[in-house]
Scaffold this active site. Sequence first.
Site, PDB file in Angstrom:
ATOM      1  N   LYS A 206      49.869  38.137  37.409  1.00 53.05           N
ATOM      2  CA  LYS A 206      49.497  36.890  38.095  1.00 53.05           C
ATOM      3  C   LYS A 206      50.739  36.092  38.504  1.00 53.05           C
ATOM      4  CE  LYS A 206      47.499  33.048  39.199  1.00 53.05           C
ATOM      5  NZ  LYS A 206      46.452  32.729  40.093  1.00 53.05           N
ATOM      6  N   CYS A 262      48.724  26.097  42.826  1.00 59.87           N
ATOM      7  CA  CYS A 262      49.203  27.316  42.158  1.00 59.87           C
ATOM      8  C   CYS A 262      50.676  27.612  42.371  1.00 59.87           C
ATOM      9  CB  CYS A 262      48.393  28.516  42.628  1.00 59.87           C
ATOM     10  SG  CYS A 262      46.754  28.553  41.921  1.00 59.87           S
TER      11      CYS A 262
END
Length: 432
Positions: A206, A262
């Site tokens: 990720k 993010c």
Amino acid sequence: MSAAGKTSVGMIGIGYVGLVTGTCLSELGHNVVCMDIDAEKIAALKDGQIPIYEPGLPELIEKNKERLTFTTALEDIFNNCELVFIAVDTPPTFTGDADLSRVFAVMSSLPGLATGHHTLVMKSTVPVGTGNKISSELVRQDIGNIDYVSNPEFLREGSAIGDFLNPDRVVIGSRDQEAGEKVAALYKSLKAPILKTNIPTAEMIKYASNAFLATKISFINEIANVCEEVGADVTTVAEGMGYDQRIGECFLNAGIGFGGSCFPKDVTALKQLAGNSGYHFQLLTAVIEVNELQKRRVVNKLQKHLGTLTDKTIALLGLAFKPNTSDLREASSIVLASRLLGDGALVKAYDPIAIPYAAKAVRGILLCDNILSAVKDSDAVVLVTEWDEFSDLPLAEMKKLMKRPLIIDGRNFLDPQTVRDAGFTYEGIGRN
Ligand code: UDX
């Protein structure tokens, strides 16, 4: 498992990721119990009101309402669901580390609640190593019979439903193979490779993915800045690079920097994680710095044309960190507006969706209802977010209303010739 072979899934944390993931799991046929401590939000959801802007989400919630329940009680999750997703916020702390207090709050409520067998599935982005620490703690405390699986999300705001239902990959990290298989089974109707690995590797996939994409953006932004010096056009440079399959065409749009919930957070957290373990991640330091400087370059462009910005009126078209979202977190518009206000400019702005949220994000901007009222009496327009609505600007009317015909295109979204033909001075990012 119900008679139809579909699973009851719990979702703790009904923010952006939790609500989209829960809804999409219900679309796959699973029953999903959605839990959040915010009673107002849960009451609104029960009433059919959707607390975030995401295209297609209200329709999908309505379509699957029989399979979706909303609650503020954690008991409802542990009484009904074997698979329990955690999708709580992990915002950055002032050091750049991820704040895991909400994750730990869930962990501390497990004793007494989790009496049967449960698999905790981590959707929140947590620093590499967190999952192993939590798994060891679960074993040490001997809290029921609980497995832990890492299942990172790769959803982009604005296209999150499509991203969930047509993913490039599903990543599953677990110590226990059976626990990993159970989570993988949730996604079996999707046509996507399912990568099964250990927990730290899943967590790192990720971070590494987001950091790589952010690196691509900062890279093309630096190429754009050099293009300006040497008379090259970055949009064509990016096209030429993108044909090379080893490079790929995505994430090569130069502009005024990346934002959102993010990239800025995850890139900083990965740099911090490396630093905490004694490794100086030099490349990411540059990626972050380039991004910060990129947000400010528009100010220089404005000064070049207008001289001092004191008492000048600048109209921003777009405030959201990207189109099709109301999200203003880490948006380039906020840094830009603050710099302009700091230089004594009057800042006006229009955004098709984000206006109701903008007053909280940055004070002192004059928020407008439409393009024309934003550009009225302005010395320059800066296109900050490439909303569809801006692809066909009413240039003739704008020119009549503006003090000076100057457009800075922060996303290289407009056709320079069309804008120039309408009598404007046009400047993009890395194109002449
Ligand atoms: C990102 C990741 O794409 C997603 O996989 C992850 O789960 C969450 O973070 P998101 O933040 O929704 O998704 O937006 P994204 O579309 O990736 O764009 C991020 C930022 O980069 C935006 O500010 C966008 O304007 C900027 N960007 C993107 C560029 O400046 N140039 C590009 O070429 C692409």
